[in-house]
Write an enzyme that holds these catalytic residues in place. Structure first.
Site, PDB file in Angstrom:
ATOM      1  N   GLU A  66       0.816  -1.211   0.000  1.00 28.62           N
ATOM      2  CA  GLU A  66       0.000   0.000   0.000  1.00 28.62           C
ATOM      3  C   GLU A  66       0.850   1.261   0.000  1.00 28.62           C
ATOM      4  O   GLU A  66       0.510   2.263  -0.646  1.00 28.62           O
ATOM      5  CB  GLU A  66      -0.933   0.010   1.222  1.00 28.62           C
ATOM      6  CG  GLU A  66      -1.938  -1.134   1.254  1.00 28.62           C
ATOM      7  CD  GLU A  66      -1.430  -2.345   2.012  1.00 28.62           C
ATOM      8  OE1 GLU A  66      -2.262  -3.038   2.629  1.00 28.62           O
ATOM      9  OE2 GLU A  66      -0.207  -2.612   1.992  1.00 28.62           O
ATOM     10  N   ALA A  77      16.068 -43.804  -9.251  1.00 26.98           N
ATOM     11  CA  ALA A  77      17.457 -44.115  -9.576  1.00 26.98           C
ATOM     12  C   ALA A  77      17.525 -45.529 -10.137  1.00 26.98           C
ATOM     13  O   ALA A  77      16.597 -46.327  -9.987  1.00 26.98           O
ATOM     14  CB  ALA A  77      18.343 -44.004  -8.328  1.00 26.98           C
ATOM     15  N   THR A 135      20.140 -39.289   2.678  1.00 27.27           N
ATOM     16  CA  THR A 135      20.324 -38.528   1.442  1.00 27.27           C
ATOM     17  C   THR A 135      21.633 -37.757   1.477  1.00 27.27           C
ATOM     18  O   THR A 135      22.368 -37.697   0.486  1.00 27.27           O
ATOM     19  CB  THR A 135      19.139 -37.563   1.227  1.00 27.27           C
ATOM     20  OG1 THR A 135      17.949 -38.326   1.030  1.00 27.27           O
ATOM     21  CG2 THR A 135      19.360 -36.670   0.020  1.00 27.27           C
ATOM     22  N   GLU A 177      12.816 -32.427   0.451  1.00 27.30           N
ATOM     23  CA  GLU A 177      13.569 -33.051  -0.641  1.00 27.30           C
ATOM     24  C   GLU A 177      14.310 -34.218  -0.026  1.00 27.30           C
ATOM     25  O   GLU A 177      15.370 -34.044   0.562  1.00 27.30           O
ATOM     26  CB  GLU A 177      14.564 -32.073  -1.262  1.00 27.30           C
ATOM     27  CG  GLU A 177      13.963 -31.028  -2.161  1.00 27.30           C
ATOM     28  CD  GLU A 177      15.022 -30.329  -2.997  1.00 27.30           C
ATOM     29  OE1 GLU A 177      15.726 -31.012  -3.761  1.00 27.30           O
ATOM     30  OE2 GLU A 177      15.144 -29.106  -2.874  1.00 27.30           O
ATOM     31  N   GLY A 185      14.657 -38.891   0.414  1.00 29.67           N
ATOM     32  CA  GLY A 185      14.510 -40.212  -0.165  1.00 29.67           C
ATOM     33  C   GLY A 185      13.136 -40.796   0.061  1.00 29.67           C
ATOM     34  O   GLY A 185      12.252 -40.171   0.672  1.00 29.67           O
ATOM     35  N   LEU A 190      11.701 -41.046   4.009  1.00 28.52           N
ATOM     36  CA  LEU A 190      11.266 -39.805   4.656  1.00 28.52           C
ATOM     37  C   LEU A 190      10.107 -39.171   3.896  1.00 28.52           C
ATOM     38  O   LEU A 190       9.117 -38.744   4.511  1.00 28.52           O
ATOM     39  CB  LEU A 190      12.437 -38.826   4.764  1.00 28.52           C
ATOM     40  CG  LEU A 190      12.122 -37.455   5.379  1.00 28.52           C
ATOM     41  CD1 LEU A 190      11.428 -37.582   6.728  1.00 28.52           C
ATOM     42  CD2 LEU A 190      13.414 -36.629   5.505  1.00 28.52           C
TER      43      LEU A 190
END
Length: 380
Positions: free
Chosen positions: A55, A171, A205, A311, A313, A316
């Site tokens: 504003e 993978a 990871t 982010e 595996g 988790l």
């Protein structure tokens, strides 16, 4: 109730609000458009936490447009979020609109922040300003899904990011995963990281991939053109390490941005002594599998984080979904087939009935080079 002009101008305000997606946190993104006699005389958006609100920017532009006039009598302000009514790092925007003589304010969505929550609207109405609320409310709220959820529940908005082949693999059997997706998707992940307050991954990871987990300005694609590198806010990098196994040998520690190590026990004192200043650690309770309690984790992160990107595996990521902590799933699907022995996308329980399967709704689908990005809402 709403005219075509109202809708078009609020749409423009929402478009402006989105410009702050990378820079305003933990504040919400807000856009504002001011009109007089059918003409836009002021526009603005909240650029950065601690700086002027939307504003204020719009009012400054309007004043410049009408430099010979003393006020904005007859003007209408379109604001994507209820104007604030309290003194924080900046004065209240509701007061600024009143002082400039604006006659009407159209608000997309009421602010759930307990410090505001209807008080800004009341302040405007008490000053004799016409206030209309609810125009494009869903669209405006979606820009600030994390802020809205945290203000209402104390918990952050949780997005699980995954990348997979057409056959649902992350993978090859031997663990090779670079690169499943193309460069366009990888740039998009950088932009996704840049929009979140925290990034969560697991110790497995980190040990397997040695990731940096930071936002790299040079890899933001088109967003880098309008975003100065100094304005990039690095997400808090959160590593779940229930047994306190991590050492400071990885890429994570070499990059000077905040890291939070979360475990169920303290790290050895001699290990902590070698940590750089940007590393901190907390201990939280464990679940019945000896892993960090996800409920405790998100309650802790909800104290300061609007949104969290997971982010991680398969284990988790699957736990976050199975325990119903996830609000959103972003899946990058590559045009590859990795084979039945490849590593699975997520690890979930064996559901016995269809009604137990998580509810998933497609929100957005778009091509990124050869890949497809699916954005999905999880839950009702």
């Amino acid at each position: 109730m709403w005219s075509t002009e109202d809708t078009e101008l609020m749409s423009r305000a929402i478009q402006l609000a989105r410009k702050g997606l990378y820079t305003t946190r933990p504040n919400p993104c807000v856009g504002c458009v001011i009109t007089l006699n059918g003409q836009v005389i002021g526009e603005g958006y909240h650029i950065q936490a601690g700086g002027p609100h939307a504003e204020v920017h719009a009012l400054a532009m309007a004043r410049k447009s009408l430099s010979e006039q003393s006020g904005l009598k007859g003007a209408t302000a379109y604001v994507t979020l209820e104007p604030c009514s309290h003194y924080g790092r900046t004065p209240p925007c509701a007061e600024a609109l009143i002082n400039h003589g604006v006659s009407r304010v159209v608000v997309a969505v009421e602010d759930p922040n307990p410090q505001v929550s209807g008080r800004g609207i009341k302040m405007l109405r008490d000053a004799g300003i016409e206030v209309d609320v609810g125009l494009l409310s869903d669209e405006a709220a979606s820009v600030n899904s994390g802020f809205m959820k945290r203000m209402r529940s104390g918990l952050p908005w949780v997005t699980v990011k995954l990348a997979a082949s057409l056959d649902g693999k992350t993978a090859l059997q031997n663990g090779v995963s670079k690169w499943i997706t193309g460069p366009e998707s990888r740039r998009d992940v950088q932009r996704l990281r840049a929009r979140h307050c925290a990034l969560v991954t697991g110790i497995e990871t980190v040990l397997a991939d040695d990731p940096s987990l930071n936002v790299r300005h040079g890899e933001l694609g088109g967003a880098a053109e309008s975003l100065d590198e100094s304005m990039v806010i690095q997400p808090l990098r959160v590593i779940l390490d229930s047994r306190a196994r991590l050492t400071n040998a990885g890429k994570l520690f070499s990059i000077d941005s905040p890291i939070l190590l979360v475990s169920c026990c303290d790290y050895p004192e001699d290990e902590r002594a070698n940590w750089p200043g940007h590393v901190s650690q907390i201990t939280l309770g464990c679940d019945n599998k000896g892993r960090v309690s996800l409920s405790a984790l998100f309650e802790h992160l909800g104290k300061s984080c609007n949104s969290v990107l997971v982010e991680a595996g398969a284990t988790l990521a699957g736990s976050v979904i199975a325990e119903q902590h996830a609000d959103e799933l972003v899946l990058y699907q590559a045009m590859k087939i990795l084979g039945s022995a490849g590593r699975n996308l997520i690890s979930l329980p064996s559901y016995e009935a269809m009604e137990d399967v998580p509810s998933i709704t497609l929100i957005d689908e778009r091509k990124l080079g050869a890949d497809t990005r699916l954005t999905l809402k999880i839950g009702s």
